[in-house]
Design an enzyme around this catalytic site. Sequence first.
Site, PDB file in Angstrom:
ATOM      1  N   HIS A 101     -14.775  25.924  -5.016  1.00 18.19           N
ATOM      2  CA  HIS A 101     -13.660  26.268  -5.673  1.00 18.19           C
ATOM      3  C   HIS A 101     -13.326  27.717  -6.086  1.00 18.19           C
ATOM      4  O   HIS A 101     -12.149  27.926  -6.120  1.00 18.19           O
ATOM      5  CB  HIS A 101     -13.475  25.262  -6.892  1.00 18.19           C
ATOM      6  CG  HIS A 101     -12.367  25.390  -7.818  1.00 18.19           C
ATOM      7  ND1 HIS A 101     -11.020  25.578  -7.024  1.00 18.19           N
ATOM      8  CD2 HIS A 101     -12.041  25.452  -9.016  1.00 18.19           C
ATOM      9  CE1 HIS A 101      -9.982  25.552  -7.992  1.00 18.19           C
ATOM     10  NE2 HIS A 101     -10.625  25.779  -9.285  1.00 18.19           N
TER      11      HIS A 101
ATOM     12  N   TRP B   1       0.790  -1.331  -0.028  1.00 13.39           N
ATOM     13  CA  TRP B   1      -0.024   0.049  -0.014  1.00 13.39           C
ATOM     14  C   TRP B   1       0.890   1.258   0.083  1.00 13.39           C
ATOM     15  O   TRP B   1       2.153   1.071   0.309  1.00 13.39           O
ATOM     16  CB  TRP B   1      -1.061   0.039   1.078  1.00 13.39           C
ATOM     17  CG  TRP B   1      -0.489  -0.211   2.585  1.00 13.39           C
ATOM     18  CD1 TRP B   1       0.603  -0.597   2.881  1.00 13.39           C
ATOM     19  CD2 TRP B   1      -1.167   0.365   3.788  1.00 13.39           C
ATOM     20  NE1 TRP B   1       0.660  -0.696   4.364  1.00 13.39           N
ATOM     21  CE2 TRP B   1      -0.240  -0.101   4.740  1.00 13.39           C
ATOM     22  CE3 TRP B   1      -2.362   0.757   4.036  1.00 13.39           C
ATOM     23  CZ2 TRP B   1      -0.603   0.152   6.171  1.00 13.39           C
ATOM     24  CZ3 TRP B   1      -2.895   0.806   5.155  1.00 13.39           C
ATOM     25  CH2 TRP B   1      -1.987   0.791   6.442  1.00 13.39           C
TER      26      TRP B   1
END
Length: 256
Positions: A79, A61
Site C-alpha cells: 500500500h 444479488w
Amino acid sequence: MSILAQLADALRDGSIEVVDLTAPLSSQTPLLELPPNFGQTAPFQLEEISRYDDRGPAWYWNNFRTGEHTGTHFDAPLHWVTGQHLDDISSVPVTMFVRPAAVLDVTAQVEADPDLLLERAHVDAWVAEHGELPSGGWLLCRTGWSSRTTQQDMINNTETGPTSPGMSPECARWVAEETDLIGIGVETVGTDAGAAHSFDPAFPCHSLLLGAGKYGLAQLQNLDRLPPTGAMVVAPPLKIVDGSGSPVRVLALVER
C-alpha cells in the site's frame, strides 16, 4: 479431546465469545479524504443485479464498487511506497490473519485532546500493568473514535485540517523496528493521526510499519468489549491479486 474440539465446545457454550470489530459497510461509511489534486477512493455502492424478478426469478444479488481501503480494512505492505516491493494483500501469509492482540485504552486522554499522539510511554505503562505485548500479535489502539460514524465526525476537519488521534513517529518507528508485533489496529479512518501529513516522516504508521513488512487495521469498532490482553483477532482480507489492501470482517475471540 483435541484443541480444536475444545474450541468448538467453548464457542458453543459461550465460554469463548466472538466479538465483531467491523464497521458496517454501506454508502454512508466514512472515507479517507485526500487533497483534491490526488485520486480519491470510491464510496461503497451496491448495484442490484436481480431481486426475485424477471432479471432472476429465484435469487437476489448485487455488484459492488468501492476502494480497497474503505471501512474496516487491512493494509498490506504494498500500500505504501516504502513497501512497494513487499507483499500485496493476496500474498500476506495466512498465519497473519489469526493473531493475539493487546488493547491499549487512551479514550480518556482523547476526550481531552482529540489530537492525542500515542507515545512509547503509553505502551510502557500498559506493559507495566498487564505484562509483555503478545509476541507476533496486534497492538490495538482504543481511542473511542469509532463512536464517530459520519464522514464529518470521523474526519473532524478543523482550521488546521483533519483532527484525530494516532501514533507519534517515534512510537511508530519503535513498533516497526524494535518489536515483533505484526502491526497496529485503530478506530480512525486510517492508521495515522489526522495531522500526520506534517510529521517526519509523513504518515509514519504507513511509512514505517508497511515499509518494515508489517500491517495495519483501520476503522475497528467494539474495542471496549475486549480485555487488555488475551483476545485472539481473526482478520482474513479478500485475496485480491496485486491488491494494496481489502475491506475485512474482523472478529475477536474472547474467553469469558
